[in-house]
Design a protein around this motif. Structure first.
Motif, PDB file in Angstrom:
ATOM      1  N   MET A  72       0.817  -1.191   0.000  1.00  0.00           N
ATOM      2  CA  MET A  72       0.000   0.000   0.000  1.00  0.00           C
ATOM      3  C   MET A  72       0.864   1.260   0.000  1.00  0.00           C
ATOM      4  O   MET A  72       0.560   2.212  -0.689  1.00  0.00           O
ATOM      5  N   ARG A  73       1.927   1.230   0.778  1.00  0.00           N
ATOM      6  CA  ARG A  73       2.792   2.397   0.873  1.00  0.00           C
ATOM      7  C   ARG A  73       3.448   2.711  -0.480  1.00  0.00           C
ATOM      8  O   ARG A  73       3.598   3.870  -0.848  1.00  0.00           O
TER       9      ARG A  73
ATOM     10  N   PHE B  10       1.604   7.175  -6.581  1.00  0.00           N
ATOM     11  CA  PHE B  10       0.564   8.172  -6.823  1.00  0.00           C
ATOM     12  C   PHE B  10       1.098   9.587  -6.585  1.00  0.00           C
ATOM     13  O   PHE B  10       0.920  10.476  -7.418  1.00  0.00           O
ATOM     14  N   CYS B  11       1.749   9.769  -5.459  1.00  0.00           N
ATOM     15  CA  CYS B  11       2.268  11.103  -5.128  1.00  0.00           C
ATOM     16  C   CYS B  11       3.364  11.536  -6.099  1.00  0.00           C
ATOM     17  O   CYS B  11       3.384  12.690  -6.543  1.00  0.00           O
ATOM     18  N   LEU B  12       4.264  10.622  -6.442  1.00  0.00           N
ATOM     19  CA  LEU B  12       5.322  10.949  -7.389  1.00  0.00           C
ATOM     20  C   LEU B  12       4.747  11.309  -8.754  1.00  0.00           C
ATOM     21  O   LEU B  12       5.185  12.268  -9.399  1.00  0.00           O
ATOM     22  N   SER B  13       3.738  10.583  -9.182  1.00  0.00           N
ATOM     23  CA  SER B  13       3.098  10.877 -10.467  1.00  0.00           C
ATOM     24  C   SER B  13       2.359  12.206 -10.427  1.00  0.00           C
ATOM     25  O   SER B  13       2.397  12.972 -11.394  1.00  0.00           O
TER      26      SER B  13
ATOM     27  N   ILE C 202      -3.713   4.728 -12.457  1.00  0.00           N
ATOM     28  CA  ILE C 202      -3.527   3.297 -12.198  1.00  0.00           C
ATOM     29  C   ILE C 202      -3.202   3.057 -10.730  1.00  0.00           C
ATOM     30  O   ILE C 202      -3.741   2.132 -10.100  1.00  0.00           O
ATOM     31  N   ALA C 203      -2.322   3.873 -10.154  1.00  0.00           N
ATOM     32  CA  ALA C 203      -1.979   3.721  -8.732  1.00  0.00           C
ATOM     33  C   ALA C 203      -3.200   3.943  -7.851  1.00  0.00           C
ATOM     34  O   ALA C 203      -3.413   3.219  -6.870  1.00  0.00           O
ATOM     35  N   LEU C 204      -4.022   4.914  -8.190  1.00  0.00           N
ATOM     36  CA  LEU C 204      -5.236   5.166  -7.423  1.00  0.00           C
ATOM     37  C   LEU C 204      -6.218   4.007  -7.552  1.00  0.00           C
ATOM     38  O   LEU C 204      -6.874   3.637  -6.571  1.00  0.00           O
ATOM     39  N   ALA C 205      -6.301   3.411  -8.727  1.00  0.00           N
ATOM     40  CA  ALA C 205      -7.171   2.246  -8.916  1.00  0.00           C
ATOM     41  C   ALA C 205      -6.677   1.059  -8.097  1.00  0.00           C
ATOM     42  O   ALA C 205      -7.475   0.318  -7.514  1.00  0.00           O
ATOM     43  N   VAL C 206      -5.375   0.862  -8.038  1.00  0.00           N
ATOM     44  CA  VAL C 206      -4.809  -0.220  -7.227  1.00  0.00           C
ATOM     45  C   VAL C 206      -5.104   0.029  -5.752  1.00  0.00           C
ATOM     46  O   VAL C 206      -5.475  -0.907  -5.017  1.00  0.00           O
TER      47      VAL C 206
END
Length: 93
Positions: free
Chosen positions: A1-2, A8-11, A63-67
């Motif tokens: 999760m981390r 997400f934050c980096l993107s 994609i990261a948010l969907a994961v």
């Protein structure tokens, strides 16, 4: 999760930086070679690269948010299933 939150934050930061750079360096340039007015080739290429970076960063963030949403939903469904099965087991006793 981390790791997903880091991605997400980096993107999101990459998206913001590319968007800001595009607004500062090439504000009125269309990232397409054919335009109504002549445009400098360096400006068109810069706008194209920055737009590509924006789109890639937005896709990775999505994609990261969907994961993250899928992992959260899976955790909640497991918790719900465990509480339901434990109630059934206690009622059977």
């Amino acid at each position: 999760m981390r790791e997903a939150w880091k991605m997400f934050c980096l993107s999101a930061v990459t998206f913001g930086i590319a968007l800001g750079l595009a607004r500062v360096f090439v504000p009125d340039i269309v990232p397409v070679a054919f335009a109504e007015e002549p445009q400098a080739s360096w400006a068109v290429m810069t706008a194209f690269v920055l737009r590509a970076i924006e789109l890639i960063a937005a896709a990775v963030a999505t994609i990261a948010l969907a994961v993250l949403a899928g992992a959260y939903l899976q955790k909640e469904l497991r918790r719900l299933f465990r509480s339901t099965s434990s109630r059934r087991a206690s009622q059977a006793d």
